[in-house]
Scaffold this motif. Structure first.
Motif, PDB file in Angstrom:
ATOM      1  N   TYR A  72      50.281  38.480  33.800  1.00  0.00           N
ATOM      2  CA  TYR A  72      49.372  39.612  33.592  1.00  0.00           C
ATOM      3  C   TYR A  72      49.980  40.946  34.009  1.00  0.00           C
ATOM      4  N   VAL A  86      49.264  39.454  42.496  1.00  0.00           N
ATOM      5  CA  VAL A  86      48.287  39.861  43.507  1.00  0.00           C
ATOM      6  C   VAL A  86      48.570  39.129  44.820  1.00  0.00           C
ATOM      7  N   CYS A 120      42.858  40.225  44.909  1.00  0.00           N
ATOM      8  CA  CYS A 120      42.131  39.591  43.803  1.00  0.00           C
ATOM      9  C   CYS A 120      40.684  39.418  44.262  1.00  0.00           C
ATOM     10  N   PRO A 121      39.732  40.056  43.569  1.00  0.00           N
ATOM     11  CA  PRO A 121      38.327  39.940  43.986  1.00  0.00           C
ATOM     12  C   PRO A 121      37.837  38.490  44.003  1.00  0.00           C
ATOM     13  N   LEU A 122      38.356  37.667  43.088  1.00  0.00           N
ATOM     14  CA  LEU A 122      37.945  36.259  43.085  1.00  0.00           C
ATOM     15  C   LEU A 122      38.372  35.580  44.389  1.00  0.00           C
ATOM     16  N   ASN A 173      43.668  30.827  43.630  1.00  0.00           N
ATOM     17  CA  ASN A 173      43.166  32.201  43.685  1.00  0.00           C
ATOM     18  C   ASN A 173      42.221  32.319  44.878  1.00  0.00           C
ATOM     19  N   CYS A 177      35.988  35.364  38.152  1.00  0.00           N
ATOM     20  CA  CYS A 177      37.002  36.398  37.919  1.00  0.00           C
ATOM     21  C   CYS A 177      36.366  37.418  36.981  1.00  0.00           C
ATOM     22  N   TYR A 178      36.299  38.680  37.415  1.00  0.00           N
ATOM     23  CA  TYR A 178      35.586  39.677  36.592  1.00  0.00           C
ATOM     24  C   TYR A 178      36.253  39.883  35.232  1.00  0.00           C
ATOM     25  N   VAL A 179      37.544  39.638  35.143  1.00  0.00           N
ATOM     26  CA  VAL A 179      38.254  39.867  33.875  1.00  0.00           C
ATOM     27  C   VAL A 179      37.826  38.829  32.832  1.00  0.00           C
ATOM     28  N   HIS A 180      37.794  37.570  33.241  1.00  0.00           N
ATOM     29  CA  HIS A 180      37.457  36.508  32.286  1.00  0.00           C
ATOM     30  C   HIS A 180      35.950  36.313  32.140  1.00  0.00           C
ATOM     31  N   GLU A 231      38.561  30.246  33.138  1.00  0.00           N
ATOM     32  CA  GLU A 231      37.720  31.134  33.954  1.00  0.00           C
ATOM     33  C   GLU A 231      36.681  31.860  33.096  1.00  0.00           C
ATOM     34  N   CYS A 241      43.102  43.295  33.995  1.00  0.00           N
ATOM     35  CA  CYS A 241      42.956  43.124  35.441  1.00  0.00           C
ATOM     36  C   CYS A 241      43.573  44.349  36.112  1.00  0.00           C
ATOM     37  N   MET A 247      46.092  43.596  38.936  1.00  0.00           N
ATOM     38  CA  MET A 247      47.459  43.249  38.528  1.00  0.00           C
ATOM     39  C   MET A 247      48.241  44.496  38.121  1.00  0.00           C
TER      40      MET A 247
HETATM   41  S1  SF4 Z   1      42.731  38.176  36.479  1.00  0.00           S
HETATM   42 FE1  SF4 Z   1      40.974  37.613  37.730  1.00  0.00          FE
HETATM   43  S2  SF4 Z   1      41.681  35.933  39.026  1.00  0.00           S
HETATM   44 FE2  SF4 Z   1      43.510  36.951  38.170  1.00  0.00          FE
HETATM   45  S3  SF4 Z   1      44.054  38.460  39.726  1.00  0.00           S
HETATM   46 FE3  SF4 Z   1      42.738  39.526  38.257  1.00  0.00          FE
HETATM   47  S4  SF4 Z   1      40.689  39.310  39.166  1.00  0.00           S
HETATM   48 FE4  SF4 Z   1      41.982  37.817  40.203  1.00  0.00          FE
END
Ligand code: SF4
Length: 312
Positions: free
Chosen positions: A34, A69, A94-96, A122, A181-184, A209, A269, A272
């Protein structure tokens, strides 16, 4: 030199400095799929979490610069206590990973003392340290199936990956923690339907995710490593990927023939993307930021990671 001094340099100058410092320090640059394309281009090794964790056990270098991350850099530090592990941006969290704490797990273990704790990589080093085993998005099912069917499982922190692993393993004795995970998680079924109507012949592949309805409507559910492999092996296909756009950039860069599209341009993300070329140059030249995991935490987290690496 301050960061803004590096930021004033051209890309060519930055790459020259990075290559010089990399050679002088006997360093390797590991980067997640990513990462920005400029970072992918200078990496010695690119991959998903499992590939990077395995690579981290085998690198022959004094310094590892981890472009990803913090939890990923922590894994590299835990597996390489004798090496210097650097992350170019200390804020790249990473928020997750922050979604389940060690204390959360201790509470769950009190409630379900016979259950095994399977923790997605994660997660923080502290969370791993109170877990029995870790897993990644590419081996979650194998990790779960490495325990006898009657053993209850606590799975943290991603609820969508947990639900996927639960379905694939056919077990209902799995307790899923409620983070994402906010992205997925913000990829929607509307995004998938729009992509399908725009590219009717496309193979739709999504990350585990992603939300349940998105997973259920996809052709395949793969980790980023699996998506990359699929694209490499099906270069004449049109492919829509439900994941972070960095992987799409990597595939376009390496396999220009593949028609690959993101399910949503919003799947970025921002954590990232905090890693940039100026920060990598500064990291190598100024030893920033050193990733250190307290020894008692590292030892226990290492057991959970190594347990995962033994699962076939
Ligand atoms: S894509 Fe999602 S799980 Fe991966 S680093 Fe970013 S927030 Fe965390």
């Amino acid at each position: 030199m301050e960061l803004w001094d590096y930021a004033r340099l051209s890309e060519d100058e930055l790459i020259l400095r990075i290559n010089k410092a990399r050679a002088e320090r006997n360093a390797v640059i590991l980067a997640h799929n990513y990462q920005r394309l400029q970072i992918q281009d200078i990496a010695d090794f690119l991959g998903d979490s499992l590939q990077l964790a395995k690579k981290a056990t085998r690198v022959d270098a004094d310094v590892i610069v981890f472009c990803g991350v913090m939890f990923m850099a922590e894994v590299a530090a835990i597996l390489n206590p004798d090496k210097t592990v650097l992350i170019p941006e200390i804020q790249a969290g990473c928020p997750l990973a922050a979604g389940a704490t060690a204390e959360d797990i201790i509470q769950l273990k009190r409630k379900y003392p016979d259950f095994v704790v399977v923790t997605y990589v994660n997660s923080t080093a502290e969370t791993k340290a109170v877990s029995d085993i870790t897993c990644t998005s590419s081996n979650s099912v194998e990790v779960i199936n490495s325990f006898p069917p009657h053993r209850g499982i606590i799975f943290v922190p991603d609820k969508n990956l947990c639900r996927y692993a639960k379905l694939q393993s056919g077990r209902d004795n799995i307790i899923c923690w409620d983070s994402n995970c906010y992205v997925h998680d913000r990829l929607t079924i509307q995004d998938l339907k729009q992509a399908k109507s725009k590219y009717p012949d496309a193979t739709i592949i999504v990350h585990p995710e992603c939300p349940p309805d998105v997973q259920d409507a996809a052709d395949f559910i793969f980790s980023t490593g699996g998506m990359y492999k699929y694209a490499k092996e099906h270069q004449d296909e049109t492919i829509v990927l439900g994941t972070e756009i960095g992987l799409i950039e990597r595939i376009r860069n390496e396999f220009p023939k593949v028609k690959v599209y993101p399910m949503s341009e919003k799947a970025i993300c921002s954590n990232m993307k905090l890693i940039t070329l100026p920060k990598v140059a500064r990291s190598l030249e100024q030893n920033m930021y050193k990733v250190e995991v307290p020894e008692n935490v590292a030892q226990r987290a290492k057991m959970a990671i190594e347990q995962m690496l033994e699962v076939k």
